[in-house]
Scaffold this motif. Structure first.
Motif, mmCIF file in Angstrom:
data_model
loop_
_atom_site.group_PDB
_atom_site.id
_atom_site.type_symbol
_atom_site.label_atom_id
_atom_site.label_comp_id
_atom_site.label_asym_id
_atom_site.label_seq_id
_atom_site.Cartn_x
_atom_site.Cartn_y
_atom_site.Cartn_z
ATOM 1 N N LEU A 48 0.819 -1.211 0.000
ATOM 2 C CA LEU A 48 0.000 0.000 0.000
ATOM 3 C C LEU A 48 0.855 1.264 0.000
ATOM 4 O O LEU A 48 1.966 1.264 0.522
ATOM 5 C CB LEU A 48 -0.924 -0.005 1.217
ATOM 6 N N PRO A 49 0.329 2.358 -0.566
ATOM 7 C CA PRO A 49 1.111 3.603 -0.644
ATOM 8 C C PRO A 49 1.326 4.274 0.709
ATOM 9 O O PRO A 49 2.210 5.109 0.843
ATOM 10 C CB PRO A 49 0.284 4.490 -1.574
ATOM 11 N N PHE A 50 0.517 3.948 1.698
ATOM 12 C CA PHE A 50 0.726 4.473 3.046
ATOM 13 C C PHE A 50 0.159 3.481 4.055
ATOM 14 O O PHE A 50 -0.726 2.699 3.751
ATOM 15 C CB PHE A 50 0.105 5.862 3.234
ATOM 16 N N GLN A 51 0.742 3.525 5.277
ATOM 17 C CA GLN A 51 0.331 2.596 6.323
ATOM 18 C C GLN A 51 -0.171 3.289 7.592
ATOM 19 O O GLN A 51 -0.755 2.647 8.446
ATOM 20 C CB GLN A 51 1.497 1.667 6.722
ATOM 21 N N THR A 52 0.061 4.576 7.726
ATOM 22 C CA THR A 52 -0.343 5.274 8.943
ATOM 23 C C THR A 52 -1.380 6.352 8.626
ATOM 24 O O THR A 52 -1.493 6.810 7.484
ATOM 25 C CB THR A 52 0.858 5.947 9.634
ATOM 26 N N LYS A 53 -2.090 6.766 9.677
ATOM 27 C CA LYS A 53 -3.090 7.819 9.507
ATOM 28 C C LYS A 53 -2.425 9.123 9.069
ATOM 29 O O LYS A 53 -2.976 9.849 8.247
ATOM 30 C CB LYS A 53 -3.857 8.037 10.811
ATOM 31 N N GLU A 54 -1.246 9.384 9.609
ATOM 32 C CA GLU A 54 -0.549 10.623 9.265
ATOM 33 C C GLU A 54 -0.180 10.652 7.783
ATOM 34 O O GLU A 54 -0.331 11.670 7.121
ATOM 35 C CB GLU A 54 0.697 10.785 10.134
#
Length: 142
Positions: A76-82
């Motif tokens: 995935l392109p991002f893993q955190t809420k930030e």
């Protein structure tokens, strides 16, 4: 003349580096502030629990979020809420995000939910949408 050219090149490189730094750290700062504000508002107002109940009542929404249950995080392109907030700030302007937040806090009609979904699908890639589903699933499963 060569000395003037060197000074000009160094100046241009410095301006580009400073601009990139302001952009990178500015979006990070904004993303952190937005994330903190939303998290505090959801916790204090009890809306997080209301959102969880809304998801449980809406089979279409529940099915959509279930897609995030089995996704591979590494792809995935991002893993955190930030990181998600940073991506959303690049795709949507702050006024759109604030408008969405105010609509969501007062409740969304079926038409507004569909409009929001269409807007998200038109601006985000499939991978970004899946990453949001994964984050939403993790958040709501707590």
């Amino acid at each position: 003349m060569k000395k003037l050219m060197k000074i000009l090149i160094v100046f241009v490189i410095l301006v580009i580096a400073i601009g990139w730094g302001v952009y990178y750290f500015g979006t990070k700062l904004i993303a952190d502030q937005v994330m903190d504000q939303v998290a505090v508002e959801l916790e204090n107002s009890g809306q997080l629990e209301a959102i969880k109940q809304e998801v449980q009542k809406d089979p279409q929404l529940k099915a959509m979020l279930e897609e995030g249950k089995n996704a591979e995080n590494a792809d995935l392109p991002f893993q955190t809420k930030e990181e998600a907030v940073r991506v959303l700030l690049k795709k949507f302007d702050l006024a759109e995000i604030q408008e969405l937040q105010s609509k969501a806090s007062s409740g969304l009609t079926v038409e507004e939910k569909q409009e929001l979904l269409n807007k998200m699908e038109s601006r985000l890639t499939e991978e970004e949408l899946l990453a949001l589903k994964v984050l939403a699933y993790k958040e709501l499963a707590q």
